[in-house]
Write an enzyme that holds these catalytic residues in place. Sequence first.
Site, mmCIF file in Angstrom:
data_model
loop_
_atom_site.group_PDB
_atom_site.id
_atom_site.type_symbol
_atom_site.label_atom_id
_atom_site.label_comp_id
_atom_site.label_asym_id
_atom_site.label_seq_id
_atom_site.Cartn_x
_atom_site.Cartn_y
_atom_site.Cartn_z
ATOM 1 N N ARG A 114 27.982 -2.838 -0.092
ATOM 2 C CA ARG A 114 27.798 -1.566 0.219
ATOM 3 C C ARG A 114 28.105 -0.257 -0.481
ATOM 4 O O ARG A 114 28.871 -0.316 -1.209
ATOM 5 C CB ARG A 114 28.731 -1.087 1.602
ATOM 6 C CG ARG A 114 28.450 0.106 2.622
ATOM 7 C CD ARG A 114 27.126 -0.138 3.257
ATOM 8 N NE ARG A 114 26.744 0.887 3.985
ATOM 9 C CZ ARG A 114 25.578 1.229 4.717
ATOM 10 N NH1 ARG A 114 24.410 0.660 4.307
ATOM 11 N NH2 ARG A 114 25.563 2.132 5.850
ATOM 12 N N THR A 386 15.970 -0.531 4.719
ATOM 13 C CA THR A 386 16.467 -1.764 4.660
ATOM 14 C C THR A 386 15.405 -2.952 4.506
ATOM 15 O O THR A 386 14.129 -2.742 4.947
ATOM 16 C CB THR A 386 17.460 -1.831 5.774
ATOM 17 O OG1 THR A 386 18.061 -0.575 5.735
ATOM 18 C CG2 THR A 386 18.202 -3.011 5.848
ATOM 19 N N ASN A 406 18.399 2.954 2.856
ATOM 20 C CA ASN A 406 18.529 3.643 3.761
ATOM 21 C C ASN A 406 17.170 4.196 4.349
ATOM 22 O O ASN A 406 16.654 3.255 4.979
ATOM 23 C CB ASN A 406 19.528 4.857 3.683
ATOM 24 C CG ASN A 406 20.008 5.320 5.129
ATOM 25 O OD1 ASN A 406 19.911 4.637 6.027
ATOM 26 N ND2 ASN A 406 20.501 6.728 5.103
ATOM 27 N N GLY A 478 15.669 -1.837 9.814
ATOM 28 C CA GLY A 478 15.611 -1.367 11.062
ATOM 29 C C GLY A 478 16.585 -0.113 11.421
ATOM 30 O O GLY A 478 16.960 0.389 12.487
ATOM 31 N N GLY A 479 17.498 0.145 10.349
ATOM 32 C CA GLY A 479 18.661 0.906 10.923
ATOM 33 C C GLY A 479 19.458 0.663 11.996
ATOM 34 O O GLY A 479 19.883 -0.558 12.257
HETATM 35 N N1 GLY Z 1 21.058 2.163 6.212
HETATM 36 C C1 GLY Z 1 20.861 1.396 7.225
HETATM 37 C C2 GLY Z 1 22.362 0.707 7.572
HETATM 38 O O1 GLY Z 1 23.024 0.297 6.658
HETATM 39 O O2 GLY Z 1 22.486 0.359 8.697
#
Ligand code: GLY
Length: 574
Positions: A114, A386, A406, A478-479
């Site tokens: 991350r 993503t 993102n 999909g966030g």
């Molecule tokens: N940027 C989307 C996530 O990491 O959930």
Amino acid sequence: MNKKLISVLVSACFISMVVAQQSKNIVGAGKTVDPYHYKIVKIATFNKACVASAHPLASEVGLAILQQGGNGFDAMIATQLTLAVVYPGAGNIGGGGFLMARKKDGTQIALDYREMAPAKSTRDMYLDKAGNPQNALSESGHLSAGVPGTVAGLFATAKYAKLPFATLIQPAIDIAANGFVISAEEAEGLNENRKDFQQYSTRPTALVKAQPWKAGDTLVQPELAATLQRIKDNGAKGFYEGETAQLIVAEMNRGNGFITLDDLKNYTAKERKAVSFNYRGYNIISFPPPSSGGILLAQMLKMIEKYPVKSYGFQSPQSVQLMIEAERRAYADRATHMGDPDFWKVPQETLISDAYLAERMKDYSPNKASVSKEIKAGTIHESDQTTHISIIDAEGNMVAVTTTLNGSYGSRTVVGGAGFILNDEMDDFSIKPGVPNMYGAVGGEANAIVAGKRMLSSMTPTLVLQNGKPFMVVGTPGGTTIPTSVFQSIVNVIDFNMNAADAVNSPKFHHQWLPDEVMIENNFSVSTKLALEKMGYKLRNIGTIGRTELIKILPNGKREVAADIRGNDSVAGY
Ligand code: GLY
């Protein structure tokens, strides 16, 4: 959704992108991958191994690597690097991701790469003098970028792979240097973001050309090819140190961003302990904090487990309502309790315990919508655009990777001279308690900005075992809708006995506590929508939710694999 309709939709997606240009066969001994002629394949069943990803060329490169003797980890590295070239909207080397894998001997690997807040970051860096949030700064441009993790993740994965890294990166270098033909969807994405690329980048980029892009145009990325070549020659240092690092920092200096040479040099991928739990006799293995995904998935599945979902019927008002209420309660917990575990004590054991979840569902009433402002996060009684790749190889290694910039095309800042887009992942932090981010999600102290901290994610790369053996590999972009899409795909397979394609392509719905509404795909059953409205739910129709890639291992060992009909996603295998 009616199964026949799904089959029709799926057949309609066998699009051949044959373009009258010179072929440039590029990959491996078999020379099987041709970036000028490729085809989207939505569903297939293979005997031994398969890959599903967001782009046909990336899946084909993964397959070529498997056929050259690589295992699932080799295929993942090559597929992910190819996505960084052919899918600039989300495939990346300027972002981050999570790998959830299970080796053939049963060892689980949860690899966290991350992005991280740069050392200069401060809690209130996106607030103006009056304390008002400046969302534009966390969503776009130089200041929205976290320190990228993808390249560190690829090298941390390489220790499980068999082939030399040079072999795995070469297809991506060749495609970046020689070009590939773009689809209508890619052309549209590039055109829509043209102004943003110009506004948020300080140097010209290959992603912008004089005329608008159209399907069949060739995208050539020489600067990106040179960056990939430096990674091939120098390993992770080819990105985190030397020329590439200097180009990133020069870009930051031109655009008032925070990332420094030290931030890059100090970045490391981390191994985490997977979230593992049972659902109706299946063992589910998913990603822990700093993703919220694994915990949310465990909470939602365990909250519905005691109800006879199958007898309620697929997407009946009864089953959908139950699932919405489980989603609402899980996301209320996300907002309060989840963040980077190196900075915030996430009460993971409690959040997924049977007793806690039973308590959370005590106020659930069938046929009546709960109200989010009355559903707070649970009390914890004890001393966090993503793209997804699913792979299984011939040996039984299972690999699920979700990786992200993102938003679509991330910060839209292309690193001058290096040719890749930086993420806008800082927006996944809570920039001010209670202020929604680009996904409408709110958070608080657990996900506040701290230098060196990783922002809370929703990515949910997930593996499912049946009787201790591989059964499913699944994940999606999909966030904040990621965990609910994975949740519904698993319920579709386990409770409603669907095949891979139906599980993925059936319309999805999403509730995330706040805002108090159900996002629902346009093609959802009209009668169920009417029934939900009668119960008090506010529905918001949206075009699509997620782009799920799902592999189901059949009782005879064959690999049934589906790429989502919602994009150019495609499968390959043998
Ligand atoms: N940027 C989307 C996530 O990491 O959930």
